[in-house]
Design a protein around this motif. Structure first.
Motif, short mmCIF file in Angstrom:
data_model
loop_
_atom_site.label_atom_id
_atom_site.label_comp_id
_atom_site.label_asym_id
_atom_site.label_seq_id
_atom_site.Cartn_x
_atom_site.Cartn_y
_atom_site.Cartn_z
N LEU A 1 74.95 -25.69 31.07
CA LEU A 1 76.27 -25.47 30.49
C LEU A 1 76.20 -24.86 29.10
O LEU A 1 77.03 -24.02 28.73
CB LEU A 1 77.03 -26.79 30.45
CG LEU A 1 78.49 -26.72 30.00
CD1 LEU A 1 79.36 -26.18 31.12
CD2 LEU A 1 78.98 -28.10 29.57
N GLY B 1 83.39 -28.17 32.94
CA GLY B 1 82.02 -28.62 33.17
C GLY B 1 81.67 -29.80 32.29
O GLY B 1 81.03 -30.76 32.74
N GLY C 1 72.79 -30.35 34.05
CA GLY C 1 74.10 -29.76 33.82
C GLY C 1 74.32 -29.40 32.36
O GLY C 1 74.83 -28.32 32.05
#
Length: 423
Positions: A395, A225, A391
């Protein structure tokens, strides 16, 4: 701030780092002082050799493709052979290939050697980053990565000015000069840097720790990621060198106008990287990465409203601040998520995200500007920055503080043991 205050701030920024770090830092600075090929390759091919812009773009793409190939290869070498041998092989090969490129005349030969230069020059990056993580204490790594990034930009700023003068005299002198400086880096590594790869130990049951392979990296969901988010952020940042000059040219500005605007980026990094790093060093990395992604996306997004050099320069200030925050913070996160004995492979995957972005960003800029206009490119940057910010927030939720380097009871500042000779 008084002169005494400035001196104290500088002393606090550079104190406490091991001597080996400063030799590695010196090697980085010398390497970037010789960045002739990256700066003037397109001008060399079009003005000196008389090739078309399309051919120059093809050579640039092959140079970038070489970097993609070597990112993973350099990471594997750093783990298997060691950091020091990888650096020596990569830097010596780079010096030879850059010198060879200066003597190539046939278009096929130039393209092939340019691919080789891209491959050899990029192979050292995972080893440099892994060695830095090996020799610097966890609490000092953000500061160390920031200082290294500062050296990269300082060296590139000086080399860009010097390379322009050298190019007026002789392009061949530029190629040979870069080869000589890269070879100097290899000499520094050989003479001053010991191997830093940690020795592989055993777990609590007495079994040898499992080897980290590329498949291990690919199966690490959280880390991949980070790699994907790094790719998105790289796409945005690279528009400063691929999308911005094209958009400014279409808006009627000259190359010298673009030069003045983009110079703001280098000046701000050299001036602000160290003080900003002191401010952010011990703050929440999740908040810093979210903030940097938003500043990057909307900094470029504001370019859609720029109509004067002053406004263009202002937008550069916004996304440069994002760059200053993002680079050391993200590098710290990469090391935090990397197993001690797999740092080379993990760093190689991270380096590859930037190399792939270097291939995609020009295509993204050209296609978007040609089909929809520059405004859509800047709007896309804002959207990508927003996605990246979300994100990072998702994450890093629940990411715990890292354990000690050994994964057990060893202190964080313990020196890494040398790797066995037959590893």
């Amino acid at each position: 701030m008084s002169i005494a205050g400035v001196r104290r701030a500088v002393r606090e920024s550079v104190s406490g780092l091991p001597r080996e770090f400063w030799w590695l830092w010196t090697s980085t600075l010398v390497n970037r002082l010789g960045a002739f090929v990256a700066t003037f390759m397109a001008l060399y091919l079009t003005l000196e050799r008389g090739y078309s812009a399309s051919y120059a773009g093809l050579v640039a793409a092959l140079h970038g493709l070489g970097g993609v190939v070597s990112s993973l290869g350099g990471g594997v070498m750093a783990d298997r052979l060691g950091r020091r041998p990888t650096l020596l092989i990569a830097q010596t090969s780079t010096a030879l290939s850059v010198a060879l490129l200066g003597f190539m005349h046939h278009p096929v030969a130039i393209a092939a050697v340019a691919f080789l230069v891209g491959m050899t020059s990029n192979a050292s990056r995972p080893a440099v980053q892994a060695m830095m993580a090996d020799i610097v204490r966890p609490e000092d790594r953000v500061r160390a990565f920031a200082l290294n990034y500062w050296a990269i930009n300082l060296g590139f700023a000086i080399s860009a000015a010097a390379a322009g003068l050298i190019a007026e005299y002789s392009y061949l002198a530029g190629f040979l000069g870069e080869a000589a400086l890269t070879l100097t880096c290899a000499v520094v590594v050989f003479a001053k840097l010991p191997e830093s790869r940690p020795q592989r130990g055993t777990d609590a049951a007495g079994a040898h720790e499992p080897e980290t392979r590329l498949g291990t990296v690919l199966r690490d969901g959280r880390y991949m990621g980070v790699v994907c988010l790094s790719f998105l952020i790289s796409l945005v940042f690279m528009q400063g060198s691929v999308g911005l000059p094209v958009a400014m040219g279409l808006a009627g500005f000259s190359p010298s106008d673009y030069g003045l605007v983009i110079a703001v980026n280098g000046v701000l990094i050299v001036a602000l990287q160290i003080p900003v790093t002191r401010f952010i060093e011990h703050r929440d990395p999740q908040q810093l990465l979210v903030l940097s992604a938003l500043l990057a996306g909307y900094g470029f997004g504001l370019t859609a409203f720029a109509g004067s050099l002053g406004v263009y320069a202002l937008t550069v200030c916004v996304w440069t601040l994002a760059e200053i925050i993002n680079s050391p913070t993200q590098m710290g996160l990469v090391v935090r998520l990397s197993p001690v004995h797999g740092r080379g492979r993990y760093q190689g995957m991270y380096t590859m995200s930037w190399s792939v972005a270097a291939l995609v960003a020009p295509l993204m800029a050209g296609y978007t500007i040609d089909r929809f206009g520059a405004g859509w490119l800047w709007g896309s940057c804002a959207a990508i920055g927003t996605v990246a910010a979300a994100g990072y927030w998702l994450l890093m939720r629940g990411l715990r503080e890292p354990r000690t380097e050994s994964g057990a009871k060893a202190p964080a500042d313990s020196a890494p043991a040398p790797a066995p000779a037959d590893a």
